[in-house]
Design an enzyme around this catalytic site. Structure first.
Site, mmCIF file in Angstrom:
data_model
loop_
_atom_site.group_PDB
_atom_site.id
_atom_site.type_symbol
_atom_site.label_atom_id
_atom_site.label_comp_id
_atom_site.label_asym_id
_atom_site.label_seq_id
_atom_site.Cartn_x
_atom_site.Cartn_y
_atom_site.Cartn_z
ATOM 1 N N TYR A 52 80.804 107.992 72.975
ATOM 2 C CA TYR A 52 80.897 107.794 74.433
ATOM 3 C C TYR A 52 81.433 109.060 75.114
ATOM 4 O O TYR A 52 81.452 109.146 76.333
ATOM 5 C CB TYR A 52 81.824 106.623 74.797
ATOM 6 C CG TYR A 52 81.438 105.270 74.227
ATOM 7 C CD1 TYR A 52 80.201 105.057 73.637
ATOM 8 C CD2 TYR A 52 82.321 104.201 74.288
ATOM 9 C CE1 TYR A 52 79.861 103.823 73.109
ATOM 10 C CE2 TYR A 52 81.993 102.960 73.776
ATOM 11 C CZ TYR A 52 80.768 102.779 73.174
ATOM 12 O OH TYR A 52 80.445 101.547 72.651
ATOM 13 N N HIS A 110 80.066 102.644 63.685
ATOM 14 C CA HIS A 110 79.342 102.250 64.904
ATOM 15 C C HIS A 110 78.033 101.496 64.605
ATOM 16 O O HIS A 110 77.716 100.514 65.261
ATOM 17 C CB HIS A 110 79.077 103.505 65.754
ATOM 18 C CG HIS A 110 78.982 103.232 67.218
ATOM 19 N ND1 HIS A 110 79.403 104.118 68.171
ATOM 20 C CD2 HIS A 110 78.510 102.179 67.914
ATOM 21 C CE1 HIS A 110 79.198 103.614 69.379
ATOM 22 N NE2 HIS A 110 78.649 102.437 69.243
HETATM 23 N N1 LIG Z 1 79.349 98.754 69.197
HETATM 24 C C1 LIG Z 1 78.266 98.954 69.938
HETATM 25 O O1 LIG Z 1 77.191 99.260 69.413
HETATM 26 C C2 LIG Z 1 78.360 98.786 71.429
HETATM 27 C C3 LIG Z 1 77.186 98.763 72.187
HETATM 28 C C4 LIG Z 1 77.297 98.591 73.579
HETATM 29 C C5 LIG Z 1 78.560 98.438 74.156
HETATM 30 N N2 LIG Z 1 79.703 98.500 73.390
HETATM 31 C C6 LIG Z 1 81.063 98.331 73.995
HETATM 32 O O2 LIG Z 1 81.059 97.095 74.717
HETATM 33 C C7 LIG Z 1 81.532 97.344 76.044
HETATM 34 C C8 LIG Z 1 80.968 96.336 77.014
HETATM 35 O O3 LIG Z 1 79.555 96.365 77.023
HETATM 36 P P1 LIG Z 1 78.690 97.022 78.198
HETATM 37 O O4 LIG Z 1 79.510 97.999 78.941
HETATM 38 O O5 LIG Z 1 77.426 97.477 77.565
HETATM 39 O O6 LIG Z 1 78.270 95.783 79.102
HETATM 40 P P2 LIG Z 1 79.038 94.556 79.817
HETATM 41 O O7 LIG Z 1 80.500 94.688 79.676
HETATM 42 O O8 LIG Z 1 78.356 93.317 79.353
HETATM 43 O O9 LIG Z 1 78.603 94.763 81.327
HETATM 44 C C9 LIG Z 1 79.053 95.861 82.086
HETATM 45 C C10 LIG Z 1 78.358 95.759 83.443
HETATM 46 O O10 LIG Z 1 78.763 94.547 84.080
HETATM 47 C C11 LIG Z 1 79.275 94.822 85.371
HETATM 48 N N3 LIG Z 1 80.358 93.854 85.588
HETATM 49 C C12 LIG Z 1 81.517 93.766 84.910
HETATM 50 N N4 LIG Z 1 82.240 92.719 85.346
HETATM 51 C C13 LIG Z 1 81.514 92.124 86.322
HETATM 52 C C14 LIG Z 1 81.740 91.015 87.145
HETATM 53 N N5 LIG Z 1 82.850 90.288 87.051
HETATM 54 N N6 LIG Z 1 80.775 90.689 88.066
HETATM 55 C C15 LIG Z 1 79.636 91.422 88.165
HETATM 56 N N7 LIG Z 1 79.369 92.499 87.391
HETATM 57 C C16 LIG Z 1 80.309 92.849 86.481
HETATM 58 C C17 LIG Z 1 79.753 96.252 85.306
HETATM 59 O O11 LIG Z 1 79.678 96.864 86.573
HETATM 60 P P3 LIG Z 1 80.984 97.553 87.277
HETATM 61 O O12 LIG Z 1 81.491 98.589 86.325
HETATM 62 O O13 LIG Z 1 80.423 98.103 88.532
HETATM 63 O O14 LIG Z 1 81.966 96.424 87.502
HETATM 64 C C18 LIG Z 1 78.725 96.885 84.373
HETATM 65 O O15 LIG Z 1 77.548 97.227 85.090
HETATM 66 C C19 LIG Z 1 81.068 98.788 76.307
HETATM 67 O O16 LIG Z 1 81.688 99.338 77.454
HETATM 68 C C20 LIG Z 1 81.452 99.422 75.002
HETATM 69 O O17 LIG Z 1 82.839 99.668 74.969
HETATM 70 C C21 LIG Z 1 79.604 98.646 72.026
#
Ligand SMILES: NC(=O)c1ccc[n+]([C@@H]2O[C@H](COP(=O)([O-])OP(=O)(O)OC[C@H]3O[C@@H](n4cnc5c(N)ncnc54)[C@H](OP(=O)(O)O)[C@@H]3O)[C@@H](O)[C@H]2O)c1
Length: 280
Positions: A52, A110
């Site tokens: 990241y 990862h």
């Molecule tokens: N291990 C892996 O392979 C892997 C893969 C993907 C992700 N990850 C980890 O998982 C974490 C979370 O996943 P993600 O970031 O992909 O997706 P997520 O947390 O499912 O969704 C993030 C999105 O949701 C929006 N959001 C958050 N809270 C909200 C709410 N209450 N109402 C409306 N919209 C909302 C955010 O916008 P705003 O920021 O504008 O609020 C952002 O666009 C990542 O940040 C990362 O740390 C790990």
């Protein structure tokens, strides 16, 4: 306002909050501000990764925060291109230097990248880094049961956590059951499915109206009741607080089953099946 989040204990005795904070796309000063506000709201588990390119941002937020380091749980992850043992050891050290931290609470592989076939070496590096005090707990992401079985068979050590894609459109029921049988905690990445159509879903919308909560809160409560640790990312202090305000109500079995019924075999966000998908 700060919310107190319950904790669970992993199979190696390390404790983690039942909900954490994702940081993918939170970089630089804006990112550090967002992570600092998440810590102020009550988040203690922060998820980053070497790939990241924001381990430095996370470290900066840790230093800006008034919460003592030992109360925080910082996670990072080893990228696919550094699975070979020596490279993995160097990368873990580099991860710590980037964050300017002495240790990570949790360090994960990862992706398994099974075609490359180096994930057991990477696991041995994590086992050794834990012995050297660089990491408190070791786990994996995106590993299928067959990959985890191989780790245990060849090193005698099994992961504390498997972080996998999990949201209402892809609920990973079989994999969760397997984790539970094997005393491994499930952590949910993209728990809100990156705010895709799931946040407009009518079924979840009805449940949200009934409880006077938002759809995001219903989904995150659903993760919690499944026994999985969601790590939602948000850049907004209001949504960060919204996402952890889930401990004053509960979903009944009918509601949980209605959300479970939304899952689809093709429900992954980007079709990243760990059996074939590789990330470096
Ligand atoms: N291990 C892996 O392979 C892997 C893969 C993907 C992700 N990850 C980890 O998982 C974490 C979370 O996943 P993600 O970031 O992909 O997706 P997520 O947390 O499912 O969704 C993030 C999105 O949701 C929006 N959001 C958050 N809270 C909200 C709410 N209450 N109402 C409306 N919209 C909302 C955010 O916008 P705003 O920021 O504008 O609020 C952002 O666009 C990542 O940040 C990362 O740390 C790990």
């Amino acid at each position: 306002m700060s919310i107190s989040i319950p904790e669970i204990t992993l199979n190696d005795g390390v404790t983690l909050p039942v909900i954490g904070f994702g940081t993918y796309k939170l970089n630089g000063n804006e990112g550090a501000n967002a992570i600092t506000s998440a810590i102020d709201a009550g988040y203690r588990l922060i998820d980053t990764a070497y790939n990241y390119e924001n381990e430095g941002t996370v470290g900066e937020a840790v230093r800006r925060s008034s919460v003592p380091r030992e109360e925080l749980r910082i996670t990072s992850k080893l990228p696919g291109r550094y699975h070979a043992y020596d490279k993995a050891v160097t990368t873990i050290q580099e991860s710590l230097y980037r964050a300017n931290l002495d240790y990570y609470d949790l360090y994960l592989i990862h992706w398994p990248n099974p075609e490359q076939n180096h994930y057991v070496e990477a696991w041995q590096a994590l086992i050794d880094a834990k012995k050297w005090g660089l990491i408190r707990s070791i786990g994996v992401c995106n590993f299928l049961p067959e990959h985890i079985e191989r780790l245990e068979k060849e090193t005698g050590t099994k992961p504390s956590i498997n972080q996998i894609e999990l949201h209402p459109f892809f609920n990973q029921e079989q994999q969760r059951i397997w984790h539970e049988e094997n005393n491994i905690i499930t952590e949910s990445w993209s728990p809100l499915a990156r705010a895709n159509a799931v946040l407009q879903n009518e079924t979840i919308g009805r449940i949200a109206s009934y409880h006077n909560k938002t759809i995001s809160q219903i989904i995150l409560r659903w993760h919690y009741q499944l026994g999985a640790i969601p790590i939602p990312k948000s850049s907004s202090p209001e949504r960060q607080l919204e996402n952890i305000s889930i401990f004053d109500f509960s979903l009944n079995e009918t509601e949980i089953n209605a959300i479970a019924a939304l899952t689809r075999p093709d429900g992954r966000i980007n079709n990243q099946d760990p059996a074939t998908y590789e990330e470096f």
